[in-house]
Design an enzyme around this catalytic site. Structure first.
Site, short mmCIF file in Angstrom:
data_model
loop_
_atom_site.label_atom_id
_atom_site.label_comp_id
_atom_site.label_asym_id
_atom_site.label_seq_id
_atom_site.Cartn_x
_atom_site.Cartn_y
_atom_site.Cartn_z
N ASP A 135 -54.35 1.11 -14.06
CA ASP A 135 -55.78 1.27 -13.82
C ASP A 135 -56.40 2.19 -14.86
OD1 ASP A 135 -55.08 -0.15 -11.64
OD2 ASP A 135 -55.83 1.27 -10.14
N GLU B 268 -55.44 2.74 -17.98
CA GLU B 268 -55.62 2.06 -19.28
C GLU B 268 -56.82 1.12 -19.22
OE1 GLU B 268 -51.35 1.25 -21.28
OE2 GLU B 268 -51.43 0.88 -19.13
N PHE B 269 -56.96 0.46 -18.07
CA PHE B 269 -58.10 -0.45 -17.90
C PHE B 269 -59.40 0.34 -18.00
CE2 PHE B 269 -61.26 -2.81 -15.56
CZ PHE B 269 -61.02 -4.13 -15.93
N SER C 165 -74.12 -28.62 5.04
CA SER C 165 -73.12 -27.91 5.85
C SER C 165 -72.14 -28.93 6.41
CB SER C 165 -73.81 -27.12 6.96
OG SER C 165 -74.23 -28.00 7.95
N LEU C 166 -71.25 -28.48 7.26
CA LEU C 166 -70.21 -29.37 7.78
C LEU C 166 -70.41 -29.62 9.26
CD1 LEU C 166 -67.02 -27.73 6.23
CD2 LEU C 166 -67.95 -29.96 5.63
N GLU D 178 -57.94 -27.05 4.28
CA GLU D 178 -58.16 -25.71 3.73
C GLU D 178 -58.59 -24.78 4.84
OE1 GLU D 178 -61.37 -26.44 1.06
OE2 GLU D 178 -60.12 -27.70 -0.21
N LYS E 219 -61.05 -22.25 6.58
CA LYS E 219 -62.50 -22.06 6.52
C LYS E 219 -62.77 -20.57 6.50
CE LYS E 219 -66.73 -23.78 8.61
NZ LYS E 219 -67.48 -22.55 8.70
N ASP F 7 -64.73 -17.11 6.43
CA ASP F 7 -65.94 -16.68 7.12
C ASP F 7 -66.75 -15.74 6.22
OD1 ASP F 7 -67.59 -16.84 9.22
OD2 ASP F 7 -66.45 -15.52 10.55
N GLU G 292 -66.95 -19.54 -1.25
CA GLU G 292 -67.35 -18.63 -0.19
C GLU G 292 -67.19 -17.20 -0.69
OE1 GLU G 292 -68.45 -20.29 2.34
OE2 GLU G 292 -68.37 -19.00 4.11
N TYR H 213 -64.11 -23.63 -3.54
CA TYR H 213 -63.55 -24.80 -2.85
C TYR H 213 -64.16 -26.14 -3.24
CZ TYR H 213 -67.51 -23.63 0.22
OH TYR H 213 -68.73 -23.31 0.69
N LYS I 33 -60.86 -32.45 4.53
CA LYS I 33 -61.62 -33.29 3.61
C LYS I 33 -60.81 -34.51 3.20
CE LYS I 33 -63.60 -29.10 1.63
NZ LYS I 33 -63.61 -28.13 0.54
N LYS J 41 -63.06 -25.61 14.33
CA LYS J 41 -63.27 -24.17 14.55
C LYS J 41 -62.32 -23.62 15.60
CE LYS J 41 -67.42 -22.72 13.77
NZ LYS J 41 -68.40 -22.20 12.91
N CYS K 33 -70.76 16.78 33.90
CA CYS K 33 -70.03 16.78 32.64
C CYS K 33 -68.53 16.92 32.91
CB CYS K 33 -70.52 17.92 31.75
SG CYS K 33 -69.59 18.05 30.22
N CYS L 242 -67.46 20.53 31.40
CA CYS L 242 -67.93 21.83 31.85
C CYS L 242 -68.57 21.79 33.24
CB CYS L 242 -68.91 22.44 30.84
SG CYS L 242 -70.50 21.61 30.80
N CYS M 244 -75.09 16.10 28.43
CA CYS M 244 -74.76 17.36 29.09
C CYS M 244 -75.67 18.41 28.45
CB CYS M 244 -73.30 17.74 28.84
SG CYS M 244 -72.96 19.45 29.28
N CYS N 1 -70.71 24.35 26.69
CA CYS N 1 -69.82 23.20 26.90
C CYS N 1 -68.84 23.08 25.72
CB CYS N 1 -70.66 21.93 27.04
SG CYS N 1 -69.69 20.46 27.32
S1 IVH Z 1 -66.58 -27.41 2.03
C1 IVH Z 1 -70.71 -30.17 2.22
N1 IVH Z 1 -64.61 -25.73 2.27
O1 IVH Z 1 -68.40 -23.47 5.73
C2 IVH Z 1 -70.17 -28.85 2.60
N2 IVH Z 1 -66.71 -25.10 3.16
O2 IVH Z 1 -70.34 -25.21 7.58
C3 IVH Z 1 -68.85 -28.62 1.93
N3 IVH Z 1 -66.74 -22.84 4.13
O3 IVH Z 1 -71.34 -24.02 3.92
C4 IVH Z 1 -68.27 -27.33 2.35
N4 IVH Z 1 -64.64 -22.35 3.72
O4 IVH Z 1 -70.01 -21.89 3.45
C5 IVH Z 1 -65.91 -25.96 2.53
N5 IVH Z 1 -62.76 -24.34 2.36
C6 IVH Z 1 -64.05 -24.57 2.62
C7 IVH Z 1 -64.86 -23.61 3.27
C8 IVH Z 1 -66.20 -23.92 3.52
C9 IVH Z 1 -65.78 -21.91 4.23
C10 IVH Z 1 -68.14 -22.66 4.63
C11 IVH Z 1 -69.18 -23.02 3.61
C12 IVH Z 1 -70.00 -24.13 4.21
C13 IVH Z 1 -69.72 -23.95 5.67
C14 IVH Z 1 -69.82 -25.30 6.33
#
Ligand code: IVH
Length: 697
Positions: A34, A36-37, A83-84, A113, A115, A117, A173, A236, A299, A323, A417, A420, A435, A441
């Protein structure tokens, strides 16, 4: 050195730093220390500062941040950010599989994969350089958070090798590793406790969970703060016009080879059976990961089949999320304990039958206050559901009524209390019980003394909580001012055995010559603490470090603060109604007035020596920081500091790699000069300073 040589060196440093950055943050296999970095980084920062014509937005030096964005620019996504669809059980997953099977007549595979958070991000690279980072927003357009994203160490600013497309977007993410989350909350909690907030107020202000923390952090205005919060990012999906890959897994392999952090836990399966095994495998294993996950993303692996399946208005037909259920456990509540804090606030805590939850054993859950107990409808011996949604302290979410024992009694909040015996009070409009016996106290007195000696207050580190407890129990101290009356003969030979509440371990404290002298010296030294530190140490509710400083600067002395009414108090910078009322209340109490008199008679500092000359003479030193050391011929030390400030400069206490100048007078501290040399901070004389102000920068 010629300009050309400087440029070559800068380029080389940038390349090397990015490489080591990758080795450390993505590969977890550093090749250098670290230190040296840091030295390489300091050298780069210095060269860039001296040669601003070579500045570059994708230099590794940008990773420390420092840019302040008032408002984020809105950017339209080139490819909408969808979204998914979600599934919560095997049956729903089978439905998804059925739909896919119907649409594709051929064979196909699933890529699985975790997911993660966090918050979604789209990164655009042109010719191997990160040019833009945009949040999801409403899916059509998001916020341009590029400056903040540049501080995330695992995101490459430049791609070094590989056959990457000239232009592409990569999505992933951004998340806050649990470790960063816990560190930030521990620090924040200590700070808020120091400011006298009660438990409920603290709970409101802490980061709720790592996901929330990540989404809040990425939209912060000051990128230097973002840099300190240590976010991470896992990618991803790769998007580009010329599709060079056949499958999703191939695209991720390629992304990995270009230097991106992609998940090492992804797998490809031929059928749903495999997908289900992946889901089962990670149901518990995910708690061992350093970040939060809330499910699995499934996927269709072939990109051609993906495009055949296409999208609905909201989400792709070729992918789905599974989920996991919220982490929850069922256990018995054995009893409720009540803790009394330094402000007298009484907090109920549930003692539980130990139970395993999200990878840790849970023994206690916070209940905040009486209302919370009533809302849950808790009875003695109830079975309760406990959840830990990323928060540090687990909470009880509900009671399992079916298992309540007949004849069980509801919990009643205590009236006295527990420490006390004084009757508790609950002010109108407040949820917390107090209290009121603040003077007698024990936990309140000890709490005030702990706060008084703490690092950011009077910093008497030769005394710890154990020693304070002993001195209090032996009747030697009843308030912080008593510390200054302690003598050698009071302390020598004192002994006490202390038991740690959590672990039950016993520890013996025994004061001998050496430790007694150390304690007395620590106390003695603290008499010299600046007034603003003393003001913070007093423990006035809502008066934290910053507020104490603002009050000290504005009012200059304790006398002025004590005499100020609420209207006068709010005239000081950053002081609002709540703080002003708290300060005013505090100094109305004769006990507190006595306490101040007591401290004063001990010779503690009751006046501020912070310079407050606000006259602006020029902005010649705007954006520059100075450390001042030594004796000067035209000014006193304080005068020269004021002079720098009057010309827009900033005076700081100690040298870091970010310091611009060390202003050294005669007899300047050798350690400061030494450090300036090591960190490549330019050393200037009084004359140089005057020249800077009278000519240009
Ligand atoms: S693929 C068309 N892969 O989950 C959407 N999403 O509700 C393709 N997320 O908006 C998303 N890990 O923020 C994908 N391995 C993963 C993920 C991932 C987390 C989140 C992402 C997305 C939300 C979907």
């Amino acid at each position: 050195m010629s300009k050309e040589n400087i440029r070559t060196e800068i380029e080389k440093l940038r390349e090397e730093l990015e490489r080591h950055n990758y080795l450390y943050y993505v590969n977890s296999a550093p090749e250098i220390s670290d230190r040296e970095f840091d030295q390489m980084m300091d050298r780069l920062i210095k060269l860039e500062k001296e040669n601003p014509e070579f500045a570059s937005a994708d230099s590794p030096s940008q990773r420390v941040g420092g840019t302040v964005t008032k408002e984020f620019r809105q950017v339209r996504h080139k490819y909408p950010m969808l979204s998914l669809g979600n599934t919560y059980n095997e049956e729903e997953l089978r439905d998804f599989d059925e739909r896919v099977r119907k649409a594709i007549s051929d064979e196909f595979q699933y890529a699985c994969e975790l997911k993660i958070d966090g918050v979604a991000i789209g990164l655009t690279y042109k010719n191997g350089r990160l040019v833009q980072a945009v949040t999801r927003g409403d899916g059509e357009q998001g916020d341009d958070v590029t400056t903040n994203v540049r501080t995330i160490r695992s995101i490459p600013l430049r791609l070094s090798t590989g056959e990457y497309p000239d232009e592409f977007e990569i999505r992933g993410e951004i998340f806050m590793p649990r470790k960063s989350f816990e560190r930030i909350n521990t620090e924040l909690q200590a700070q808020l406790e120091g400011e006298g907030y009660d438990e409920e107020e603290i709970a409101e202000r802490l980061l709720k969970n790592p996901r929330n923390a990540a989404s809040g952090t990425i939209k912060m205005q000051d990128s230097a703060v973002v840099a300190k919060r240590k976010l991470d990012c896992i990618l991803y999906a790769v998007l580009c016009n010329a599709d060079p890959f056949k499958t999703h897994s191939e695209a991720l392999e390629a992304a990995k080879s270009w230097g991106f952090h992609v998940s090492e836990h992804s797998k490809v399966y031929d059928n749903l059976q495999g997908v289900l095994s992946f889901i089962n495998e990670w149901e518990r294993k995910r708690y061992n990961l350093p970040y939060d996950t809330d499910g699995v993303v499934i996927k269709v692996n072939s990109l051609l089949q993906q495009s055949d399946l296409g999208f609905t208005a909201k989400s792709p037909r070729w992918a789905i999320a599974y989920k996991y259920k919220a982490e929850s456990a069922l256990t018995r509540i054995n009893s409720i304990s009540y803790q009394v804090g330094r402000t007298g606030a009484v907090t109920p805590v549930a003692n539980l039958e130990p139970v395993l939850l999200a990878g840790t054993t849970v023994k206690r859950a916070t209940l905040h206050n009486e209302d919370q107990i009533l809302k849950l409808g808790l009875y003695e011996g109830d079975m309760v559901h406990v959840e830990k949604g990323g928060e540090i302290i687990p909470k009880i979410t509900s009671v399992d009524l079916s298992s309540r024992m007949s004849g069980a009694k509801s919990f009643e909040f205590i009236h006295q209390c527990p420490e006390c015996g004084t009757a508790l009070i609950r002010k109108e409009g407040e949820a917390q019980h107090y209290c009121p016996n603040s003077l007698k106290c024990p936990p309140q007195i000890k709490g005030r003394i702990y706060h008084f000696i703490s690092r950011k207050a009077m910093n008497i580190d030769s005394l710890g909580e154990g020693k304070v407890e002993m001195l209090f129990d032996k009747g030697l101290i009843a308030n912080p001012a008593d510390l200054y009356k302690l003598k050698y003969e009071n302390l020598i030979g004192l002994e006490k055995v202390i038991e740690d509440e959590e672990t039950g371990k016993r520890k013996k404290i025994s004061l001998q010559d050496r430790s007694v002298k150390k304690i007395l010296k620590g106390i003695e030294d603290s008499r010299e603490m600046p007034f603003e530190r003393l003001l913070f140490a007093m423990g006035i509710r809502y008066v934290g470090e910053t507020v104490a400083k603002k009050l000290a600067v504005h009012f200059k002395s304790i006398e002025n603060i004590m005499q100020a009414g609420v209207e006068e108090l709010i005239k000081a910078e950053e002081i609002g109604d709540k703080i002003a009322e708290s300060v005013h209340e505090y100094f109305k109490d004769p006990l507190n007035i006595n306490f101040v008199q007591d401290l004063k008679s001990q010779g503690l500092r009751m006046e501020s020596d912070i310079s407050t000359n606000n006259t602006v003479l020029s902005d010649k030193l705007e954006g520059l920081s100075f450390v001042v050391s030594g004796v000067f011929s035209n000014f006193s030390r304080d005068e020269v500091k004021t002079y720098i400030e009057q010309h827009g400069g900033k005076v700081i206490g100690s040298i870091s790699s970010k310091t611009n100048f060390l202003l050294a007078g005669q007899e300047a501290g050798p350690s400061k000069l030494d450090k300036a040399g090591k960190l490549n901070v330019q050393v200037i004389s009084e004359e140089d300073l005057l020249n800077m102000i009278n000519s240009g920068k």
